[in-house]
Enzyme design. Structure first.
Site, mmCIF file in Angstrom:
data_model
loop_
_atom_site.group_PDB
_atom_site.id
_atom_site.type_symbol
_atom_site.label_atom_id
_atom_site.label_comp_id
_atom_site.label_asym_id
_atom_site.label_seq_id
_atom_site.Cartn_x
_atom_site.Cartn_y
_atom_site.Cartn_z
ATOM 1 N N ASN A 1 20.966 5.884 15.456
ATOM 2 C CA ASN A 1 21.623 4.906 16.341
ATOM 3 C C ASN A 1 21.265 5.187 17.789
ATOM 4 O O ASN A 1 20.512 6.111 18.085
ATOM 5 C CB ASN A 1 23.137 4.915 16.107
ATOM 6 N N ASP B 1 27.797 6.682 9.638
ATOM 7 C CA ASP B 1 28.866 6.547 8.645
ATOM 8 C C ASP B 1 28.341 6.761 7.230
ATOM 9 O O ASP B 1 29.068 7.193 6.351
ATOM 10 C CB ASP B 1 29.508 5.162 8.768
ATOM 11 N N PRO C 1 30.916 12.568 5.420
ATOM 12 C CA PRO C 1 32.264 13.084 5.725
ATOM 13 C C PRO C 1 32.633 12.753 7.161
ATOM 14 O O PRO C 1 31.762 12.706 8.031
ATOM 15 C CB PRO C 1 32.107 14.595 5.541
ATOM 16 N N ASP C 2 33.926 12.536 7.408
ATOM 17 C CA ASP C 2 34.391 12.328 8.780
ATOM 18 C C ASP C 2 34.666 13.714 9.377
ATOM 19 O O ASP C 2 35.672 14.356 9.049
ATOM 20 C CB ASP C 2 35.646 11.449 8.791
ATOM 21 N N ILE C 3 33.757 14.175 10.231
ATOM 22 C CA ILE C 3 33.833 15.556 10.750
ATOM 23 C C ILE C 3 35.116 15.749 11.554
ATOM 24 O O ILE C 3 35.864 16.703 11.356
ATOM 25 C CB ILE C 3 32.596 15.873 11.619
ATOM 26 N N LYS D 1 6.772 9.758 0.938
ATOM 27 C CA LYS D 1 6.876 8.509 1.686
ATOM 28 C C LYS D 1 6.937 7.319 0.727
ATOM 29 O O LYS D 1 6.113 7.224 -0.200
ATOM 30 C CB LYS D 1 5.672 8.370 2.618
HETATM 31 N N1 CTP Z 1 33.260 11.006 13.779
HETATM 32 C C1 CTP Z 1 32.988 12.143 13.052
HETATM 33 N N2 CTP Z 1 32.411 12.053 11.824
HETATM 34 C C2 CTP Z 1 32.079 10.853 11.308
HETATM 35 C C3 CTP Z 1 32.347 9.681 12.041
HETATM 36 C C4 CTP Z 1 32.931 9.797 13.281
HETATM 37 O O1 CTP Z 1 33.303 13.246 13.519
HETATM 38 N N3 CTP Z 1 31.516 10.804 10.125
HETATM 39 C C5 CTP Z 1 33.930 11.112 15.071
HETATM 40 C C6 CTP Z 1 33.073 10.713 16.256
HETATM 41 O O2 CTP Z 1 32.388 11.819 16.787
HETATM 42 C C7 CTP Z 1 34.115 10.156 17.215
HETATM 43 C C8 CTP Z 1 35.156 9.540 16.309
HETATM 44 O O3 CTP Z 1 34.991 10.201 15.064
HETATM 45 O O4 CTP Z 1 34.781 11.185 17.923
HETATM 46 C C9 CTP Z 1 35.081 8.071 16.146
HETATM 47 O O5 CTP Z 1 33.846 7.688 15.670
HETATM 48 P P1 CTP Z 1 33.563 6.177 15.232
HETATM 49 O O6 CTP Z 1 32.195 6.109 14.676
HETATM 50 O O7 CTP Z 1 33.902 5.272 16.370
HETATM 51 O O8 CTP Z 1 34.674 6.000 14.124
HETATM 52 P P2 CTP Z 1 34.614 5.473 12.713
HETATM 53 O O9 CTP Z 1 35.646 6.238 11.976
HETATM 54 O O10 CTP Z 1 33.243 5.514 12.148
HETATM 55 O O11 CTP Z 1 35.102 3.990 12.899
HETATM 56 P P3 CTP Z 1 34.305 2.593 12.982
HETATM 57 O O12 CTP Z 1 34.795 1.833 11.844
HETATM 58 O O13 CTP Z 1 34.725 1.986 14.280
HETATM 59 O O14 CTP Z 1 32.820 2.906 12.920
#
Ligand code: CTP
Length: 405
Positions: free
Chosen positions: A213, A282, A310-312, A292
């Site tokens: 991104n 995500d 995973p959401d860190i 490739k």
């Molecule tokens: N974050 C993270 N791990 C992920 C996704 C997000 O640690 N897999 C953290 C980002 O570093 C940021 C916060 O979560 O501090 C919000 O990230 P964002 O991408 O805006 O949130 P999402 O949960 O992905 O929500 P959205 O649906 O808006 O994409």
């Protein structure tokens, strides 16, 4: 406001080949908003002329304590009284030895000794041959100078003018400038260990392609720098970006979201503050091709399957240390619209005390931004400014919350 606006710096040069870098340093200090008064030893004047430094600083340069231009003939007193700092760059081994003993047989050492010690700090940027640097006498002198309250900057490592290679080079002018700017910042995070994630992640599809991104990492790098300036120990876990590491910051480079999570989990137990600015992907590709992916001649498109990363941040925010208050977590939200509403919802969803919202498309890759801070008390705007200025304000906001907790 420039970083050194309203600062008056006495720039001292003692004798050494690194004097050639002092010309660049003088320019950099002035560009950062400072006024600069140059004082040189006679040895320094063998390496670079006072004329050069006078032209760059736009002030008469002082070399001798017998300089009759001062009406009271006390240059050593007059020059130091208006200074915010005396910065000696280069500081030679001999000059450091002299300072240590409180000797004062030339204008620069006399002025250092005669300065009001509580009001005018002394910073040294050592420069010497590697053998001189390693010599027990130099190391002993440096330790004692530090104990006496002198700030001694690091030395650089690499090729030396003498042809040898090792420690002892003077830091580059921009490194000295960064250290000096940091010196003047309030130490509101002293004793804290701040862990920052920054930049995008890169999720491979095959060995040559991937999904990423537009995050540049600039906001996260600025926060790492500002936290370091505020006295914290800082670890920066960075996705793939092309940015220099802020001085004094420990950097761990990662590529994918899973790498970033592993790096964070390795460091987070030592941290007292976690700031997640990274734009973590995500999703990642479920089955990364080992080779490739070739274009199919029949026009058949490749099938990509995704799994959620995973959401860190949310994971760390649920840890026992975060829940007990031992770890303060700050999240970021890059939105395209309805910032307050999304930031408020995201703060609750991630389970963090503070969430910082910004409009992603308006700031990606740029040097400035505007932030919206959302916590349990409500929302606060940090209006449009450079990312470094905003990072310093955010660090002050975090420190205020830590101290009131
Ligand atoms: N974050 C993270 N791990 C992920 C996704 C997000 O640690 N897999 C953290 C980002 O570093 C940021 C916060 O979560 O501090 C919000 O990230 P964002 O991408 O805006 O949130 P999402 O949960 O992905 O929500 P959205 O649906 O808006 O994409």
């Amino acid at each position: 406001m420039s970083d050194l606006s309203n600062k008056h710096i006495v720039l001292g040069l003692s004798g050494g080949i690194a004097c050639y870098k002092a010309a660049e340093l003088c320019r950099a200090l002035i560009k950062a908003g400072a006024t600069v008064q140059v004082v040189m030893t006679e040895a320094a004047a063998q390496f670079i002329t006072p004329v050069t430094l006078q032209a760059l600083s736009n002030r008469a340069v002082y070399v001798s304590q017998w300089d009759a231009r001062e009406p009271n003939n006390m240059a050593h007193i007059n020059l130091s009284r208006e200074a915010d700092v005396i910065l000696v760059a280069p500081a030679s081994a001999d000059f450091m030895a002299k300072l240590l003993h409180g000797r004062a047989d030339d204008l620069l050492s006399l002025m250092c000794l005669a300065r009001p010690i509580d009001r005018v700090p002394l910073i040294l940027a050592p420069a010497m041959n590697r053998e001189m640097w390693q010599h027990p006498a130099t190391q002993r002198n440096m330790a004692q100078l530090k104990a006496d309250g002198t700030h001694v900057l690091d030395v650089g490592q690499g090729e030396q003018a003498c042809g040898e290679t090792g420690d002892g080079r003077m830091l580059e002018p921009e490194e000295i400038l960064e250290d000096l700017i940091a010196f003047f910042q309030p130490k509101v995070l002293a004793g804290q260990h701040v862990l920052v994630t920054a930049g995008p992640t890169y999720e491979a599809m095959d060995p040559v392609r991937g999904i990423t991104n537009l995050s540049s990492g600039k906001m996260g790098f600025s926060i790492a720098r500002a936290a370091r300036e505020a006295g914290a120990e800082v670890t920066l876990v960075a996705g793939p970006v092309h940015l220099p590491t802020p001085r004094g910051v420990r950097r761990v480079d990662v590529r994918s979201a899973l790498d970033m999570q592993a790096a964070v989990l390795k460091c987070v137990d030592a941290a007292s503050v976690f700031v997640a600015t990274a734009a973590v992907a995500d999703w990642r590709v479920a089955d990364v091709a080992g080779q490739k992916i070739k274009k199919d001649v029949s026009g058949q498109l490749p099938q990509l399957n995704f799994v959620e990363n995973p959401d860190i941040l949310a994971g760390v925010a649920q840890s026992a240390r975060a829940q007990s208050g031992a770890l303060y977590c700050v999240g970021f939200a890059a939105e395209s619209h309805d910032l307050l509403q999304h930031a408020t919802t995201k703060r609750a969803r991630k389970g963090v005390p503070l969430l910082v919202g910004n409009i992603g498309p308006a700031t990606f890759g740029l040097d400035d931004n505007a932030l919206l801070l959302v916590d349990a008390q409500g929302a606060k705007e940090l209006p449009h400014a450079t990312k470094l200025a905003l990072a310093r304000q955010l660090v002050a906001e975090i420190a205020r919350r830590l101290h009131s907790a």
